[in-house]
Design a protein around this motif. Sequence first.
Motif, PDB file in Angstrom:
ATOM      1  N   GLU A 139      19.777  -5.669  29.001  1.00 11.25           N
ATOM      2  CA  GLU A 139      20.564  -4.632  28.415  1.00 11.25           C
ATOM      3  C   GLU A 139      21.973  -4.688  29.306  1.00 11.25           C
ATOM      4  O   GLU A 139      23.011  -4.175  29.058  1.00 11.25           O
ATOM      5  CB  GLU A 139      19.942  -3.298  28.519  1.00 11.25           C
ATOM      6  N   GLY A 140      21.554  -4.634  30.695  1.00 11.70           N
ATOM      7  CA  GLY A 140      22.756  -4.575  31.833  1.00 11.70           C
ATOM      8  C   GLY A 140      23.779  -5.655  31.588  1.00 11.70           C
ATOM      9  O   GLY A 140      24.856  -5.664  31.996  1.00 11.70           O
ATOM     10  N   ARG A 141      23.383  -7.048  31.037  1.00 15.32           N
ATOM     11  CA  ARG A 141      24.278  -7.936  30.790  1.00 15.32           C
ATOM     12  C   ARG A 141      24.866  -8.325  29.503  1.00 15.32           C
ATOM     13  O   ARG A 141      25.479  -9.237  29.229  1.00 15.32           O
ATOM     14  CB  ARG A 141      23.545  -9.364  31.475  1.00 15.32           C
ATOM     15  N   MET A 142      24.665  -7.141  28.651  1.00 10.50           N
ATOM     16  CA  MET A 142      25.236  -7.629  27.244  1.00 10.50           C
ATOM     17  C   MET A 142      26.481  -7.854  26.895  1.00 10.50           C
ATOM     18  O   MET A 142      26.919  -8.545  26.154  1.00 10.50           O
ATOM     19  CB  MET A 142      24.625  -6.351  26.188  1.00 10.50           C
ATOM     20  N   ASP A 143      27.456  -7.155  27.964  1.00  9.37           N
ATOM     21  CA  ASP A 143      28.925  -7.540  27.935  1.00  9.37           C
ATOM     22  C   ASP A 143      29.106  -8.894  27.962  1.00  9.37           C
ATOM     23  O   ASP A 143      29.930  -9.418  27.216  1.00  9.37           O
ATOM     24  CB  ASP A 143      29.612  -6.678  28.814  1.00  9.37           C
ATOM     25  N   ASP A 144      28.510  -9.557  29.037  1.00 12.53           N
ATOM     26  CA  ASP A 144      28.627 -10.963  29.264  1.00 12.53           C
ATOM     27  C   ASP A 144      28.048 -11.707  28.048  1.00 12.53           C
ATOM     28  O   ASP A 144      28.730 -12.768  27.605  1.00 12.53           O
ATOM     29  CB  ASP A 144      27.786 -11.349  30.486  1.00 12.53           C
TER      30      ASP A 144
END
Length: 133
Positions: A113-118
């Motif tokens: 969830e914390g890396r979804m932008d990537d």
Amino acid sequence: MDTTQQPLEARDLSYDVFAKACPSRGTLEHVTGRWGGLTLGALHEGSLRFNELRRRVDGVSEKMLSQTLQALERDGLVHREAQPTNPPRVDYELTPLGHEVAERLLGLIHFVEGRMDDVLAARERYDMTRGAR
């Protein structure tokens, strides 16, 4: 003799999830499958009744949730408690082993969830280069 009929101490306890016949593979599938992972994550928040759990795990059908709970219960990760009331009340909660598994799984969930932008940026780059061919 079938190994499931042998006493626990007599069984070969070296498991290899990459081996086709290893029983750990089935449990890994139950835990990491879409509905298993979401069910374990939802139950980490506390005991839930079936319909509460179904609302929490948005998109799961009644049939799939029922099958998922049965598999997780069989693996010793979920405890099902039926109350003899009218109408019957059934609560689901994680076992101590289920809590351990859910903790690890939630670490992965929070990481993703914390890396979804990537991830979304990578998907866009992929789609642009594949679409340009």
